[in-house]
Design a protein around this motif. Structure first.
Motif, short mmCIF file in Angstrom:
data_model
loop_
_atom_site.label_atom_id
_atom_site.label_comp_id
_atom_site.label_asym_id
_atom_site.label_seq_id
_atom_site.Cartn_x
_atom_site.Cartn_y
_atom_site.Cartn_z
N CYS A 162 0.83 -1.21 0.00
CA CYS A 162 0.00 0.00 0.00
C CYS A 162 0.86 1.25 0.00
O CYS A 162 0.50 2.28 -0.58
N MET A 163 1.99 1.18 0.68
CA MET A 163 2.85 2.35 0.85
C MET A 163 3.71 2.64 -0.37
O MET A 163 4.01 3.81 -0.65
N SER A 164 4.13 1.59 -1.08
CA SER A 164 5.14 1.81 -2.11
C SER A 164 4.81 2.88 -3.17
O SER A 164 5.72 3.58 -3.61
N PRO A 165 3.53 3.06 -3.55
CA PRO A 165 3.27 4.15 -4.50
C PRO A 165 3.63 5.54 -3.93
O PRO A 165 3.78 6.50 -4.68
N PHE A 166 3.75 5.62 -2.62
CA PHE A 166 4.02 6.91 -2.00
C PHE A 166 5.52 7.18 -1.80
O PHE A 166 5.91 8.24 -1.35
N LEU A 167 6.34 6.16 -2.08
CA LEU A 167 7.79 6.34 -1.95
C LEU A 167 8.29 7.14 -3.13
O LEU A 167 8.20 6.69 -4.27
N GLU A 168 8.79 8.32 -2.86
CA GLU A 168 9.23 9.15 -3.99
C GLU A 168 10.71 8.94 -4.24
O GLU A 168 11.54 9.79 -3.91
N THR A 169 11.04 7.80 -4.80
CA THR A 169 12.44 7.52 -5.08
C THR A 169 12.67 7.58 -6.58
O THR A 169 11.77 7.26 -7.37
N GLU A 170 13.87 7.99 -6.95
CA GLU A 170 14.16 8.11 -8.39
C GLU A 170 14.14 6.74 -9.06
O GLU A 170 13.53 6.54 -10.08
N GLU A 171 14.84 5.81 -8.44
CA GLU A 171 14.85 4.46 -9.01
C GLU A 171 13.96 3.58 -8.15
O GLU A 171 13.66 3.91 -7.01
N SER A 172 13.56 2.45 -8.72
CA SER A 172 12.79 1.52 -7.92
C SER A 172 13.73 0.96 -6.85
O SER A 172 14.93 0.81 -7.07
N ILE A 173 13.18 0.67 -5.71
CA ILE A 173 14.03 0.26 -4.61
C ILE A 173 14.52 -1.18 -4.77
O ILE A 173 13.86 -2.00 -5.39
N THR A 174 15.68 -1.44 -4.21
CA THR A 174 16.28 -2.77 -4.33
C THR A 174 15.64 -3.74 -3.34
O THR A 174 14.97 -3.32 -2.40
N ASP A 175 15.90 -5.01 -3.59
CA ASP A 175 15.36 -6.03 -2.69
C ASP A 175 15.89 -5.85 -1.27
O ASP A 175 15.19 -6.09 -0.30
#
Length: 465
Positions: free
Chosen positions: A320-333
RNA sequence: GUCUCCUUCGUCUAGGGGUCUAGGACACCGCCCUUUCACGGCGGCAACACGGGUUCAAAUCCCGUAGGAGAUGCCA
């Protein structure tokens, strides 16, 4: 009791949160009684209706898991049927053609208002039952005496003198149906047994009852739900910060929280505050809906949202939260894994998904900016403590939360300072702010090299000042 | 203007003649817990819009007044 209800939004804009509540009450009523919840898109206002709006309405209903039965009915596809009913009413003498121009009526209306009189239609064309050559509307021949009584499921008995009602337009001069006609025809044809809608329609209902009677149709039960107002008592709008369901979605609220909040706004079940979907279905009763309008209270919504965030399991809340993460790249595992490890503490101190995403950044990268308050813990004394702390971390063969806490306590006592002085300095170094989960939990999660790097960078930053 | 509806703590509400010195929740304040912020626990502040009736008894029933909302469209 067989129950068929419907939710009938117009796709002329975004879905107002008050409409969402109307949808919710209809859905609950249907599910409680084992009936049907139908959907009808009222797109007869061709100019303002858009496919995009219709799509986003369905998106919100899906988001809240308010599932409807069957295919949505698109009102514009039923215009021929609406015309047919209007023409039939003329044939049976229940309606008539009217050739009064809008301009002519406007003049009369203005004069009536000036004279302080009622400005309803004067019935000039009442005897005109033959179709004139052009530009005629079809008006209902309304009852002129007697009383129309509405036993409303929410508002209870409401009545009005028929003399107050006027000969409303059913079919416009361009032969398109008005809302009054199409809503009645569609509800009848769809077999709707209970019309649950906003109470802005309460007085319209008297007019619609007249249409039902003219058609000789059974009149459904009505329930008019009070509107939702803003904190100032005026109708809730953008001006109050958020009015549409999409707004609340973007503000980081969980559908469970919206569901629970909207349910409790105007309805209650004893002292129950936290109510699950299944309890809601079991307990909901339209007659329990209050008659007075309610004001929207963001603080209470936040409180419920915080509750549902805590209840949700870590993996689900991460999604639910990930769309709100404003990171330039997708986050790593590995970053994702760190966030998951720290999730229990993170979600416990967040009120919205936006808050949560913001606080989760500590597991993605070193702080880029530091709150001014951090400088309070960047005195020479603190920097010296941090250097000692780095040494401890470097020497540690175990970064477990409890052992680092013990080690730091020893350092504090050696240096004759309170633990809080070291902990806050470390927090500032690791997070860039003075509010976060336990610093020792963070250290355990981000690991030795990252901890040392962040603290050293902090020391460097503040030593040069 | 006319018609219709609404009115219990700041907010959402419980209450349907005596069990109400009016209950719960959020917010707020205080204390406890505590490496910070939160969470949690405990406690506190705080309301029957006003005026008349009816009744042995009214937050509860009736009538007014005031305030608020909606409708009064060839919008929905």
């Amino acid at each position: 009791m067989s129950v068929v209800v419907r939710f009938a939004p117009s796709p002329t804009g975004v879905l107002h949160i008050g409409s969402v509540r109307t949808a919710l009450f209809n859905w609950l009523f249907a599910r409680h009684h084992g009936g049907k919840f139908l959907l009808r898109i009222e797109d007869t206002d061709r100019l303002r209706s858009t496919a995009e709006n219709a799509r986003s309405i369905l998106e919100i209903l899906n988001w809240l898991e308010l599932d409807w039965d069957g295919e949505p009915v698109v009102q514009s596809s039923r215009i021929e049927r609406h015309k047919e009913v209007a023409n039939e009413l003329v044939r049976s003498g229940k309606a008539f053609y009217c050739t009064c121009s809008p301009e002519e009526l406007a003049v009369k209306k203005e004069a009536a208002i000036k004279a302080g009189k009622s400005h309803k239609y004067d019935g000039k064309c009442r005897e005109q039952v033959v179709r004139p050559f052009e530009n005629a509307v079809i008006r209902l021949r309304a009852e002129t005496c007697g009383v129309t009584i509405l036993d409303d499921l929410v508002q209870e008995r409401v009545s009005t003198e028929n003399a107050q009602l006027d000969d409303l337009v059913l079919l416009r001069s361009d032969e398109t149906p008005t809302y009054m006609l199409s809503v009645v025809v569609d509800d009848h044809d769809m077999g709707v047994t209970h019309v649950l809608r906003g109470d802005d329609h309460l007085t319209n209902t008297f007019r619609q009852i007249q249409i039902y009677k003219a058609c000789g149709w059974d009149i459904p039960q009505f329930g008019h739900i009070p509107l939702i107002y803003g904190p100032d008592g005026a109708k809730l709008s953008k001006r109050h910060g958020a009015a549409s369901a999409q707004d609340y979605m973007q503000l980081g609220y969980l559908p469970e929280a919206i569901f629970n909040y909207l349910l409790r706004l105007g309805w209650s079940h004893g002292d129950s505050e936290i109510i699950s979907r299944s309890e809601a279905v079991e307990w909901f009763d339209i007659t329990g809906v209050g008659k007075s309008p309610a004001r929207f209270d963001m603080a209470k919504l936040q409180n419920l949202n915080a509750h549902y965030m805590k209840m949700k399991d870590d993996q689900a809340i991460f999604e639910c939260m990930s769309p709100f993460l404003e990171t330039e790249e997708s986050i790593t595992d590995s970053q994702k894994n760190d966030i998951l490890r720290g999730m229990k503490s993170l979600k416990g101190r967040s009120r919205t998904l936006v808050d949560l995403a913001e606080s989760a950044k500590i597991y993605i990268s070193a702080p880029k900016v530091f709150d001014d308050a951090c400088s309070k813990y960047a005195t020479n004394e603190h920097l010296s403590l941090l250097q000692d702390f780095v040494n401890i971390v470097e020497a540690a063969d175990n970064l477990q939360e409890s052992s680092m806490l013990e080690a730091t306590k020893i350092l504090a006592s050696e240096r004759s300072v309170k633990l809080v002085e070291i902990a806050q300095a470390v927090r500032g170094a690791l997070c860039g702010k003075l509010a976060s989960p336990s610093v020792f939990e963070i250290i355990e999660i981000i690991g030795k090299s990252e901890t040392i790097a962040r603290v050293r960078s902090f020391i460097k930053k503040y030593s040069t000042i």
